[in-house]
Design a protein around this motif. Structure first.
Motif, PDB file in Angstrom:
ATOM      1  N   ALA A  88      25.594  29.371 -10.518  1.00  0.00           N
ATOM      2  CA  ALA A  88      24.284  28.815 -10.577  1.00  0.00           C
ATOM      3  C   ALA A  88      24.217  27.752 -11.441  1.00  0.00           C
ATOM      4  CB  ALA A  88      23.223  29.883 -11.007  1.00  0.00           C
ATOM      5  N   ARG A 140      24.888  21.180  -3.887  1.00  0.00           N
ATOM      6  CA  ARG A 140      23.949  22.156  -4.299  1.00  0.00           C
ATOM      7  C   ARG A 140      23.965  23.186  -3.179  1.00  0.00           C
ATOM      8  NH1 ARG A 140      20.443  18.611  -4.253  1.00  0.00           N
ATOM      9  NH2 ARG A 140      20.632  17.821  -6.289  1.00  0.00           N
ATOM     10  N   GLY A 185      21.210  33.078  -5.139  1.00  0.00           N
ATOM     11  CA  GLY A 185      19.920  32.930  -5.637  1.00  0.00           C
ATOM     12  C   GLY A 185      19.629  33.335  -7.020  1.00  0.00           C
ATOM     13  N   ARG A 196      18.504  33.062 -10.738  1.00  0.00           N
ATOM     14  CA  ARG A 196      17.577  32.207 -11.408  1.00  0.00           C
ATOM     15  C   ARG A 196      17.415  32.476 -13.018  1.00  0.00           C
ATOM     16  NH1 ARG A 196      17.870  29.554  -7.573  1.00  0.00           N
ATOM     17  NH2 ARG A 196      16.291  29.194  -6.231  1.00  0.00           N
ATOM     18  N   SER A 222      24.337  20.212  -9.743  1.00  0.00           N
ATOM     19  CA  SER A 222      25.028  19.417  -8.595  1.00  0.00           C
ATOM     20  C   SER A 222      24.579  17.897  -8.443  1.00  0.00           C
ATOM     21  CB  SER A 222      24.931  20.202  -7.632  1.00  0.00           C
ATOM     22  OG  SER A 222      25.427  21.339  -7.560  1.00  0.00           O
ATOM     23  N   SER A 271      25.990  31.443  -5.213  1.00  0.00           N
ATOM     24  CA  SER A 271      25.471  31.913  -6.624  1.00  0.00           C
ATOM     25  C   SER A 271      24.340  33.038  -6.371  1.00  0.00           C
ATOM     26  CB  SER A 271      24.707  30.771  -7.271  1.00  0.00           C
ATOM     27  OG  SER A 271      23.526  30.366  -6.778  1.00  0.00           O
ATOM     28  N   TYR A 323      27.188  25.581  -3.716  1.00  0.00           N
ATOM     29  CA  TYR A 323      27.207  26.301  -4.819  1.00  0.00           C
ATOM     30  C   TYR A 323      25.999  27.461  -5.101  1.00  0.00           C
ATOM     31  CZ  TYR A 323      30.896  23.922  -7.163  1.00  0.00           C
ATOM     32  OH  TYR A 323      32.119  23.550  -7.245  1.00  0.00           O
ATOM     33  N   GLY A 324      24.852  27.002  -4.140  1.00  0.00           N
ATOM     34  CA  GLY A 324      23.606  27.730  -4.117  1.00  0.00           C
ATOM     35  C   GLY A 324      24.000  28.921  -3.295  1.00  0.00           C
ATOM     36  N   ARG A 339      25.305  24.838  -9.427  1.00  0.00           N
ATOM     37  CA  ARG A 339      24.345  24.362  -8.492  1.00  0.00           C
ATOM     38  C   ARG A 339      23.104  23.640  -9.075  1.00  0.00           C
ATOM     39  NH1 ARG A 339      20.687  29.388  -7.731  1.00  0.00           N
ATOM     40  NH2 ARG A 339      20.161  28.580  -9.683  1.00  0.00           N
ATOM     41  N   ASP A 340      22.799  24.024 -10.320  1.00  0.00           N
ATOM     42  CA  ASP A 340      21.661  23.113 -11.053  1.00  0.00           C
ATOM     43  C   ASP A 340      22.248  21.731 -11.310  1.00  0.00           C
ATOM     44  OD1 ASP A 340      20.180  25.397 -10.549  1.00  0.00           O
ATOM     45  OD2 ASP A 340      20.533  26.171 -12.314  1.00  0.00           O
TER      46      ASP A 340
END
Length: 481
Positions: free
Chosen positions: A192, A204, A213, A215, A198, A211, A207-208, A195-196
């Motif tokens: 995650a 994104r 979802g 948060r 990227s 991960s 990796y999203g 992802r954030d």
């Protein structure tokens, strides 16, 4: 006094620290995620090219084996198990350190597992993948491997569940599955973070997806901690059971040199011994060239060397007990195997190399200077892995090539196909490990941040305790006056 102790424990120049306190969340992100976003350097490409070349040997060896049969290997009568089973046991042993570092040390709340657990977990997965290839192709007909599983068979041809060889199938597959789940669950917060941070839409999205979802909410962390602990609890007995079952392949036979009740604990100790040595071998160059010295500290390496020393002593005890039991039983077959064939027989150089690497080498770690010297520990770790491979060779080959009937004695020599498959698995391992280093954070970012937070809280608590002690002492002094 408390302030001094806290300062010495968290001093950034102290070599026995776990995480330097000068790092912030931002600098940890930059340190641990930067290598993923960097373009691969020349060194990475060179190592990757070498690994691919070695991997091609695996493809050639296995293709030739399938086309011509396992008669292309050096196996003969009586040495029906040879280099492939040697390599199988060796690779399974290497895979044990990952589960030990991640699961057992997590359950015992040993903080020094942080920063090295992901290296070890990845090594476990790749080593078990390499190990699984050898028994699969040793069957001679790998396309019929599904016969080993109790699928609904209309012919009623069920596997022989009383055979430890079948136990291996379930032990290794279970170990691989649980280790993969344990590794992946630990990756989710860091995926995650990738992802954030990227920089492209494709990164994104990818990796999203992986991960799941994440948060970082309180509910997510709660479920994550429960799942991680449950998988650690499941993985812990696997450390003991998997290599115990592998040892049963030998211990339940009646062959001299194999028929020993000490094999299960002796094999487990040897597996942890070789696994920790491989972690040291891999983590030292990665630590240097990936700029991870702040998070993989000298204390981590020293603690791993202590485990190598402890397990090395257990392995040495196992060797000693094998010889003692052979002498105490006065079995002429056992005495011949241990005192003549292995120590003075045709494979004596391999035997004494094993003794030098597995018995003598670990004892250098009694000295702190050796436990904290990077060149010494790296060379020692390589020697341990060489010694453990020699141990597997000695156990399997010397017990088979001269058995009860002198008329059936024969020498064993590996062919080019044997060596191609073994060297090729090293290439497969190296290829997978380099891809892991490039696309996934090699150190668990979330766990390092948690460790840093705990150390800061400990420092503040110690400082507050010192302030309270000072205030109380001042009050008592004023009252006395």
């Amino acid at each position: 006094m408390a302030e001094t102790a806290a300062h010495s424990a968290l001093d950034p120049l102290e070599p026995r620290e776990l995480v330097p306190p000068h790092h912030t969340d931002r600098t940890l992100n930059d340190t641990l995620l930067d290598y993923v976003w960097q373009k691969p350097g020349k060194g990475w490409f060179m190592l990757f090219g070498i690994s691919l070349c070695l991997l091609s040997l695996l493809v050639i060896g296995l293709t030739y084996t399938v086309a011509k049969g396992i008669g292309t290997w050096g196996n003969n009568q009586p040495v029906s198990w040879a280099l492939e089973i040697v390599n199988f046991v060796w690779w399974v042993g290497i895979g044990h350190a990952g589960t030990l570092i991640s699961a057992i040390l997590l359950l015992f709340q040993q903080k020094w597992r942080t920063s090295i657990n992901r290296f070890a977990e990845a090594m476990t997965l790749f080593a078990v993948m390499c190990a699984g290839l050898f028994p699969l192709f040793h069957t001679g007909r790998p396309w019929f491997a599904f016969w080993l599983f109790p699928y609904p068979s209309t012919l009623g041809a069920w596997p022989q569940f009383r055979s430890p060889l079948l136990w291996d199938v379930f032990a290794i597959s279970t170990y691989l599955t649980v280790s993969a789940l344990f590794w992946y669950v630990g990756l989710i917060p860091d995926l995650a973070a990738l992802r954030d941070s990227s920089k492209t839409k494709l990164q994104r999205i990818l990796y999203g997806i992986f991960s799941l979802g994440w948060r970082g909410s309180g509910r997510h962390w709660h479920n994550y901690k429960i799942a991680y602990l449950l998988l650690a609890g499941i993985s812990t007995p696997l450390v003991v059971s998997v290599h115990t079952i592998v040892s049963f392949d030998f211990a339940v036979s009646l062959l001299p040199g194999w028929h020993a009740t000490i094999f299960p604990p002796y094999f487990v100790a040897g597996a942890v011994f070789s696994g920790f040595a491989m972690v040291i071998t891999l983590i030292i160059p990665a630590r240097k060239y990936m700029g991870l010295r702040d998070v993989i500290t000298d204390r981590h390496l020293e603690n791993m060397n202590k485990v190598i020393l402890a397990t090395g002593l257990l392995v040495s005890y196992g060797y000693m007990m094998e010889h003692f039991i052979a002498w105490y039983s006065q079995s002429q077959y056992e005495i011949w195997t241990f005192y003549v064939n292995r120590a003075r027989g045709p494979y004596w150089p391999v035997y004494w190399l094993m003794i030098a690497c597995n018995v003598i080498t670990p004892n250098i770690f009694w000295f702190k200077k050796c436990r904290t010297s990077i060149p010494i520990m790296w060379v020692a770790s390589i020697m341990v892995n060489i010694g453990m491979w020699c141990e597997r060779f000695i156990i399997i080959v010397t017990s088979l090539h001269q058995d009860f009937l002198p008329s059936s004695w024969d020498m064993y020599a590996p062919t080019w196909v044997d060596w191609s498959i073994y060297i090729g698995t090293l290439g497969l391992f190296g290829t997978l490990f380099l891809l892991f280093l490039k696309f996934i954070p090699a150190v668990a970012l979330s766990e390092v941040k948690e460790m840093q937070l705990e150390l800061k809280h400990a420092a503040h608590a110690a400082h507050a305790g010192h302030a309270n002690d000072t205030a109380a002492a001042g009050t008592l002094t004023h009252g006395a006056h």
